[in-house]
Design an enzyme around this catalytic site. Structure first.
Site, PDB file in Angstrom:
ATOM      1  N   CYS A 264      45.000  21.972  42.558  1.00 16.65           N
ATOM      2  CA  CYS A 264      44.200  22.575  41.477  1.00 16.65           C
ATOM      3  C   CYS A 264      44.748  22.210  40.101  1.00 16.65           C
ATOM      4  O   CYS A 264      44.022  22.219  39.108  1.00 16.65           O
ATOM      5  CB  CYS A 264      44.174  24.099  41.616  1.00 16.65           C
ATOM      6  SG  CYS A 264      43.938  24.656  43.303  1.00 16.65           S
TER       7      CYS A 264
ATOM      8  N   ASP B 135      40.565  24.832  54.136  1.00 18.33           N
ATOM      9  CA  ASP B 135      39.327  24.101  53.834  1.00 18.33           C
ATOM     10  C   ASP B 135      38.659  23.488  55.070  1.00 18.33           C
ATOM     11  O   ASP B 135      37.490  23.112  55.005  1.00 18.33           O
ATOM     12  CB  ASP B 135      39.623  22.955  52.849  1.00 18.33           C
ATOM     13  CG  ASP B 135      39.749  23.434  51.412  1.00 18.33           C
ATOM     14  OD1 ASP B 135      39.680  24.660  51.176  1.00 18.33           O
ATOM     15  OD2 ASP B 135      39.929  22.571  50.526  1.00 18.33           O
TER      16      ASP B 135
ATOM     17  N   ASN C  12      45.331  29.934  51.614  1.00 19.85           N
ATOM     18  CA  ASN C  12      46.659  30.555  51.746  1.00 19.85           C
ATOM     19  C   ASN C  12      46.578  31.814  52.603  1.00 19.85           C
ATOM     20  O   ASN C  12      47.407  32.041  53.485  1.00 19.85           O
ATOM     21  CB  ASN C  12      47.201  30.918  50.359  1.00 19.85           C
ATOM     22  CG  ASN C  12      47.683  29.681  49.605  1.00 19.85           C
ATOM     23  OD1 ASN C  12      48.816  29.261  49.760  1.00 19.85           O
ATOM     24  ND2 ASN C  12      46.823  29.077  48.825  1.00 19.85           N
TER      25      ASN C  12
ATOM     26  N   TYR D  36      38.674  49.941  28.084  1.00 22.17           N
ATOM     27  CA  TYR D  36      38.135  49.582  26.761  1.00 22.17           C
ATOM     28  C   TYR D  36      39.187  49.766  25.674  1.00 22.17           C
ATOM     29  O   TYR D  36      39.829  50.804  25.598  1.00 22.17           O
ATOM     30  CB  TYR D  36      36.905  50.438  26.397  1.00 22.17           C
ATOM     31  CG  TYR D  36      36.640  50.418  24.909  1.00 22.17           C
ATOM     32  CD1 TYR D  36      36.243  49.239  24.277  1.00 22.17           C
ATOM     33  CD2 TYR D  36      36.832  51.560  24.128  1.00 22.17           C
ATOM     34  CE1 TYR D  36      36.055  49.198  22.899  1.00 22.17           C
ATOM     35  CE2 TYR D  36      36.636  51.522  22.744  1.00 22.17           C
ATOM     36  CZ  TYR D  36      36.248  50.344  22.141  1.00 22.17           C
ATOM     37  OH  TYR D  36      36.072  50.289  20.782  1.00 22.17           O
TER      38      TYR D  36
HETATM   39  C1  LIG Z   1      41.276  18.446  41.696  1.00 26.89           C
HETATM   40  C2  LIG Z   1      41.184  19.728  42.476  1.00 26.89           C
HETATM   41  C3  LIG Z   1      41.124  20.939  41.794  1.00 26.89           C
HETATM   42  C4  LIG Z   1      41.036  22.132  42.495  1.00 26.89           C
HETATM   43  N1  LIG Z   1      40.982  23.306  41.803  1.00 26.89           N
HETATM   44  C5  LIG Z   1      40.894  24.481  42.455  1.00 26.89           C
HETATM   45  C6  LIG Z   1      40.882  25.712  41.754  1.00 26.89           C
HETATM   46  O1  LIG Z   1      40.964  25.750  40.513  1.00 26.89           O
HETATM   47  N2  LIG Z   1      40.784  26.867  42.474  1.00 26.89           N
HETATM   48  C7  LIG Z   1      40.703  26.872  43.842  1.00 26.89           C
HETATM   49  O2  LIG Z   1      40.617  27.944  44.443  1.00 26.89           O
HETATM   50  N3  LIG Z   1      40.728  25.698  44.540  1.00 26.89           N
HETATM   51  C8  LIG Z   1      40.829  24.524  43.891  1.00 26.89           C
HETATM   52  N4  LIG Z   1      40.872  23.344  44.612  1.00 26.89           N
HETATM   53  C9  LIG Z   1      40.748  23.394  46.083  1.00 26.89           C
HETATM   54  C10 LIG Z   1      42.097  23.670  46.731  1.00 26.89           C
HETATM   55  O3  LIG Z   1      43.002  22.676  46.344  1.00 26.89           O
HETATM   56  C11 LIG Z   1      41.914  23.693  48.240  1.00 26.89           C
HETATM   57  O4  LIG Z   1      41.038  24.753  48.560  1.00 26.89           O
HETATM   58  C12 LIG Z   1      43.219  23.870  49.008  1.00 26.89           C
HETATM   59  O5  LIG Z   1      44.102  22.830  48.729  1.00 26.89           O
HETATM   60  C13 LIG Z   1      42.928  23.915  50.503  1.00 26.89           C
HETATM   61  O6  LIG Z   1      44.139  23.915  51.200  1.00 26.89           O
HETATM   62  P1  LIG Z   1      44.214  23.368  52.714  1.00 26.89           P
HETATM   63  O7  LIG Z   1      45.623  23.520  53.137  1.00 26.89           O
HETATM   64  O8  LIG Z   1      43.157  24.005  53.531  1.00 26.89           O
HETATM   65  O9  LIG Z   1      43.783  21.841  52.627  1.00 26.89           O
HETATM   66  P2  LIG Z   1      44.471  20.618  51.873  1.00 26.89           P
HETATM   67  O10 LIG Z   1      45.094  21.052  50.616  1.00 26.89           O
HETATM   68  O11 LIG Z   1      43.416  19.556  51.827  1.00 26.89           O
HETATM   69  O12 LIG Z   1      45.625  20.174  52.877  1.00 26.89           O
HETATM   70  C14 LIG Z   1      45.355  19.634  54.130  1.00 26.89           C
HETATM   71  C15 LIG Z   1      46.538  18.759  54.518  1.00 26.89           C
HETATM   72  O13 LIG Z   1      46.342  18.287  55.851  1.00 26.89           O
HETATM   73  C16 LIG Z   1      46.734  16.930  55.921  1.00 26.89           C
HETATM   74  N5  LIG Z   1      46.021  16.331  57.056  1.00 26.89           N
HETATM   75  C17 LIG Z   1      44.699  16.169  57.190  1.00 26.89           C
HETATM   76  N6  LIG Z   1      44.411  15.632  58.398  1.00 26.89           N
HETATM   77  C18 LIG Z   1      45.589  15.443  59.025  1.00 26.89           C
HETATM   78  C19 LIG Z   1      45.955  14.922  60.306  1.00 26.89           C
HETATM   79  N7  LIG Z   1      45.024  14.484  61.152  1.00 26.89           N
HETATM   80  N8  LIG Z   1      47.268  14.870  60.641  1.00 26.89           N
HETATM   81  C20 LIG Z   1      48.231  15.318  59.774  1.00 26.89           C
HETATM   82  N9  LIG Z   1      47.930  15.808  58.542  1.00 26.89           N
HETATM   83  C21 LIG Z   1      46.625  15.882  58.192  1.00 26.89           C
HETATM   84  C22 LIG Z   1      46.339  16.360  54.581  1.00 26.89           C
HETATM   85  O14 LIG Z   1      47.053  15.190  54.268  1.00 26.89           O
HETATM   86  C23 LIG Z   1      46.659  17.527  53.641  1.00 26.89           C
HETATM   87  O15 LIG Z   1      47.974  17.446  53.134  1.00 26.89           O
HETATM   88  C24 LIG Z   1      40.985  22.117  43.928  1.00 26.89           C
HETATM   89  C25 LIG Z   1      41.029  20.908  44.609  1.00 26.89           C
HETATM   90  C26 LIG Z   1      41.136  19.728  43.906  1.00 26.89           C
HETATM   91  C27 LIG Z   1      41.192  18.414  44.670  1.00 26.89           C
END
Ligand SMILES: Cc1cc2nc3c(=O)[nH]c(=O)nc-3n(C[C@H](O)[C@H](O)[C@H](O)COP(=O)(O)OP(=O)(O)OC[C@H]3O[C@@H](n4cnc5c(N)ncnc54)[C@H](O)[C@@H]3O)c2cc1C
Length: 456
Positions: A53, A291, A313, A434
């Site tokens: 983020c 996600d 999280n 307020y």
């Molecule tokens: C530019 C940007 C800005 C954002 N801003 C916000 C914000 O302001 N507020 C908010 O709530 N959310 C925001 N998000 C979204 C937030 O980052 C995600 O919701 C969060 O990171 C999800 O976490 P996760 O662990 O589910 O997935 P991810 O962070 O995508 O992590 C998944 C991990 O699994 C690994 N992986 C995938 N497949 C495999 C496999 N087959 N084997 C081994 N490893 C694997 C990946 O490499 C990755 O490291 C933003 C996202 C981006 C890209």
């Protein structure tokens, strides 16, 4: 028998695929819950536990290295928390019957690991463009820290004068601001009309004016046909062409659910992995969080896919708690989100009118313009609110807000009301704070609720 259970718990192998928000939250929580648990995390990249983020703000700031976004380094998980964190390990197949995961390391070595409990926390990936030239150098999505480093290096090692952003979502808008902060001209293009179609028109107009006032050119309607590589990239649309030094496809994300689907695990909306309120998938001993997984929407009661950080999280914690034998019952999400667009804060929670209609409600809306502070206070600025209620039950269904201040945290009052399943009448009676520097006597959300009550 008691000894038998105890022994099994001592030896339990908890395997996690994915080492970011959901995966590392789960690993840390499981370690706190149970110091004896055998915890292994497979992460295909070299990066774990970072704030994606923060990337647009980091890219805007040349003085701040991208690695400042790392929340906890891999060595800390390994050395201080005793977590077997295997970076450069990609999981390729899951065998739920044999309770095994197989994959390949970055160096091409195959591996197979057995588990007693598995958490899939593979996240989502950026959607790619389906046109010739989509993989040309300089066409760069922003999803992982690796993407962030590559984009920052591209900007810093070349003369980047013009950025083309394809898609108008929150990441595209945050990046428009980042590019402008670095003196780069920006054009944002999307094929469909409607600047931010999910946002009430009056509120969307305010955001559009802010974007244009910051010299971002907007084109709504052109359909991309191809990208021509070269010294500069040329994007060819049906009605125009545009030259750029960098092209950012920001057209959405899709869950990394393929390895789950291939293992016969059921998927839900948006092809996210379907989970129950304990984060269990349809396969025995397999959980999913973040996600890559869906959640229950607390307003509709239906499954929904909303890829955002807090719920990733929280779902990681929930999966870890359940694996460790603790009672878990996640009530769900209300789709609360906020983002910054230059000087504006844009926030939403719950359903908009169209979503409410699709969910079977009878939506009624009120749109009001209030103030961020008492009117006589210096710095008081407009706050635009749209509030949606159900014409049949009187229930509060959602709220959207736009303003220069006092929006990002104010939306949390509406989010809490949705969580409590309040009616608009109940919400209008809430005793909100307020004082002139912070709010009018009637908070903008209360003004919206008072208006909406008259219409319901
Ligand atoms: C530019 C940007 C800005 C954002 N801003 C916000 C914000 O302001 N507020 C908010 O709530 N959310 C925001 N998000 C979204 C937030 O980052 C995600 O919701 C969060 O990171 C999800 O976490 P996760 O662990 O589910 O997935 P991810 O962070 O995508 O992590 C998944 C991990 O699994 C690994 N992986 C995938 N497949 C495999 C496999 N087959 N084997 C081994 N490893 C694997 C990946 O490499 C990755 O490291 C933003 C996202 C981006 C890209």
């Amino acid at each position: 028998m008691i000894f038998g259970i105890f022994k099994e718990e001592l030896e339990m192998r908890f395997l996690i695929i994915g080492g970011d928000a959901a995966g590392m939250s789960a690993a840390s929580r499981a370690r706190r819950n149970d110091p004896s648990l055998d915890i292994t995390v497979l992460e295909r990249t070299a990066d774990v536990s970072y704030s994606a983020c923060g990337m647009p703000y980091n890219i805007a700031d040349p003085s701040n290295p991208m690695d400042a976004l790392v929340v906890r380094r891999a060595e800390v998980f390994r050395e201080k928390q005793g977590i077997n964190l295997l970076t450069g390990h990609e999981a390729r197949t899951i065998d739920p019957a044999a309770r095994r995961v197989s994959g390949v390391t970055e160096g091409g070595q195959p591996f197979t690991l057995a588990y007693d409990r598995l958490l899939i926390a593979t996240g989502a990936r950026a959607l790619t463009l389906d046109v010739p030239g989509a993989d040309a150098p300089g066409v760069m999505a922003l999803k992982s820290l690796r993407d962030g480093r590559a984009m920052k290096a591209w900007i810093e090692t070349r003369e980047v004068r013009h950025a083309l952003i394809l898609g108008i979502g929150y990441i595209g808008l945050e990046m428009a601001e980042a590019f402008r902060a670095r003196g780069v001209a920006v054009t944002m293009i999307k094929p469909r009309p409607g600047f931010l179609p999910w946002l009430e028109e009056e509120l969307a107009d305010v955001v559009q004016q802010e974007v244009e006032a910051n010299q971002v050119a907007l084109r709504l309607g052109p359909v991309l046909h191809r990208i021509e590589p070269g010294g500069r990239l040329t994007a060819v649309f049906d009605t125009m062409t545009a030259d750029a030094d960098i092209i950012l496809p920001a057209i959405g994300v899709t869950p990394n659910s393929e390895i789950a689907a291939a293992a016969g695990i059921a998927l839900g909306p948006g092809r996210a992995i379907a989970v129950d309120r304990q984060m269990r998938t349809s396969a025995e001993a397999v959980y999913a969080a973040g996600d890559c997984a869906d959640a229950y929407h607390m307003v509709t009661g239906e499954r929904a896919w909303v890829p955002l950080a807090l719920r990733a999280n929280r779902a990681g914690w929930a999966a870890a708690d359940h694996v460790c034998g603790q009672p878990v019952e996640l009530p769900g999400i209300t789709g609360t989100a906020v983002f910054k667009v230059f000087g504006l804060q844009v926030a939403r929670t719950g359903l908009n009118v169209e979503e409410a209609r699709r969910a079977g409600f009878d939506p009624v809306k009120a749109v009001v313009t209030s103030r961020s502070r008492a009117h006589a206070q210096a710095g008081s600025s407009p706050v635009y609110v749209q509030m949606v209620g159900d014409g049949i039950s009187g229930r509060l269904l959602g709220a959207q807000m736009v303003g220069r201040e006092g929006v990002a945290h104010r939306i949390n009052a509406a989010a809490t009301a949705l969580f409590a399943r309040m009616t608009v009448e109940n919400f209008s009676q809430c005793d909100l704070a307020y004082a002139p520097p912070f709010s009018p006597v009637w908070d903008p959300l209360l003004t919206a609720a008072n208006q909406l009550k008259k219409l319901l």
